[in-house]
Design a protein around this motif. Structure first.
Motif, PDB file in Angstrom:
ATOM      1  N   GLY A   1       0.819  -1.195   0.000  1.00 30.04           N
ATOM      2  CA  GLY A   1       0.000   0.000   0.000  1.00 30.04           C
ATOM      3  C   GLY A   1       0.858   1.253   0.000  1.00 30.04           C
ATOM      4  N   GLU A   2       0.268   2.346   0.421  1.00 27.32           N
ATOM      5  CA  GLU A   2       0.983   3.628   0.405  1.00 27.32           C
ATOM      6  C   GLU A   2       2.103   3.628   1.440  1.00 27.32           C
ATOM      7  OE1 GLU A   2      -2.896   6.357  -0.095  1.00 27.32           O
ATOM      8  OE2 GLU A   2      -2.974   4.484   1.031  1.00 27.32           O
ATOM      9  N   ILE A   3       3.296   3.903   0.987  1.00 27.77           N
ATOM     10  CA  ILE A   3       4.469   3.785   1.855  1.00 27.77           C
ATOM     11  C   ILE A   3       4.497   4.855   2.932  1.00 27.77           C
ATOM     12  CG2 ILE A   3       6.113   5.242   0.601  1.00 27.77           C
ATOM     13  CD1 ILE A   3       6.753   1.677   1.982  1.00 27.77           C
ATOM     14  N   ASP A   4       3.845   6.003   2.699  1.00 30.14           N
ATOM     15  CA  ASP A   4       3.914   7.082   3.684  1.00 30.14           C
ATOM     16  C   ASP A   4       3.084   6.807   4.938  1.00 30.14           C
ATOM     17  OD1 ASP A   4       1.401   7.419   2.650  1.00 30.14           O
ATOM     18  OD2 ASP A   4       1.753   9.416   1.811  1.00 30.14           O
ATOM     19  N   ARG A   5       2.386   5.681   4.980  1.00 28.77           N
ATOM     20  CA  ARG A   5       1.678   5.337   6.218  1.00 28.77           C
ATOM     21  C   ARG A   5       2.612   4.681   7.234  1.00 28.77           C
ATOM     22  NH1 ARG A   5      -1.018   0.094   6.166  1.00 28.77           N
ATOM     23  NH2 ARG A   5      -0.282  -1.194   4.444  1.00 28.77           N
TER      24      ARG A   5
END
Length: 332
Positions: A226-230
């Motif tokens: 998924g989104e890495i910034d999480r």
């Protein structure tokens, strides 16, 4: 108001709780009518569990409600009831929602959902094809045919078509071969879609700079992470995937066991496959050096799992920094 919504295939059990913790309403609603319920309590907070069909329901409810998706395993750990009924589960979700204590689960974006659908769909077709290949092996064994044959190869299928078996086994063999041919065609068709999708995304383009990472493996890594910034740091990613070692401490003793195996089994599997390819086929200098150092102390399986963890840490920093694969201490 706080809504706890226990989702099933065709219906949902809903519990509505006020700020004082008093139960305002309990109702069973067809999933097709959840939009009406959401409009009735527009602006309220709601909690649902991450079930197999929650995407559409989450999107529908989010038009009117502030929806939190609960992580099923963590939810079971903190739930204060041993009873498991629809009504009890709905009330427990409402209670946790009111207390702001819902163990939150990640809700992927549409782009990531589409990527997951492609790679997971392909994986399922491959599993089905393997199942029929195994059926053929069993059929041959039952008739004393011991020659090693690969039903998934063109040459192997050509040999099998020339076999003469008594009925009904010959008919079964023909059916199994037809199914394998059909599945192979569908897998190749999905491969083209996966290649197109992976080639169009910046994240997967970065991942494919790693030796041993292909279109399929890049898209699966992207889809499962998924989104890495999480994630705030690489240790969180390692723990999320379940490649973190289990550590037990008691007094002065400390024991480090195997990996936790929490999270996506698909992600662990593809990372191990990529690590194997990088080390043994592509001879990636960075990972090969790490693997060789461990292989002298641990089993080859332990060494390759640790190498997969090392690869995952690199992947996190690549995606976080938007950089191509360029590990330290390696000449380019």
């Amino acid at each position: 108001m706080f809504l706890g919504i226990d989702i099933h295939k065709r219906y949902a059990q809903v519990a509505v709780m006020d700020e004082a913790g008093e139960l305002v309403e309990e109702v069973r609603v067809e999933n097709a009518n959840l939009d009406d319920l959401a409009q009735q309590y527009a602006g309220a907070e709601a909690a649902i569990e991450a079930t197999s069909n929650y995407y559409h329901i989450h999107d529908t409810l989010s038009e009117h409600l502030d929806v939190t998706v609960a992580h099923p395993e963590k939810l079971n750990l903190i739930s204060d009831t041993d009873k498991k009924t629809d009504r009890v589960d709905a009330k427990e979700l409402a209670r946790l929602c009111r207390l702001n204590s819902v163990p939150e689960s990640y809700v992927p974006t549409d782009e990531i959902r589409e990527a997951r659908a492609l790679v997971r769909g392909r994986q399922k077709l491959v599993e089905n094809r393997t199942e029929y290949a195994n059926k053929i092996h069993g059929l041959l064994s039952d008739h004393g045919i011991t020659r090693k044959t690969k039903p998934l190869s063109v040459k192997g299928r050509e040999f099998l078509r020339e076999l003469s078996l008594p009925e009904p086994w010959e008919e079964l063999l023909r059916s199994y071969l037809e199914i394998i041919e059909t599945l192979t065609d569908e897998i190749e068709r999905l491969d083209e879609a996966i290649e197109d999708r992976a080639g169009s995304l910046k994240e997967t383009q970065l991942l494919m700079t790693i030796p041993g990472v292909s279109y399929y493996s890049a898209l699966m890594i992207y889809a499962e992470l998924g989104e890495i910034d999480r994630f705030d740091r690489d240790k969180e990613v390692v723990s999320y995937v379940g490649l973190n070692p289990v550590i037990r401490e008691s007094g002065d003793s400390r024991f480090e066991g195997g990996i936790s195996k929490r999270g996506s089994g698909r992600m662990r599997w593809i990372l191990v496959q990529c690590a194997q390819t990088a080390v043994h086929t592509c001879n990636d200098e960075y990972l090969r050096r790490f693997y060789d150092r461990l292989a002298g102390k641990k089993s080859s399986q332990e060494a390759i799992v640790a190498t997969a963890r090392k690869l995952l840490v690199s992947i996190y920093h690549m995606l976080d920094r938007r950089e191509v694969y360029n590990p330290p201490g390696v000449s380019t």
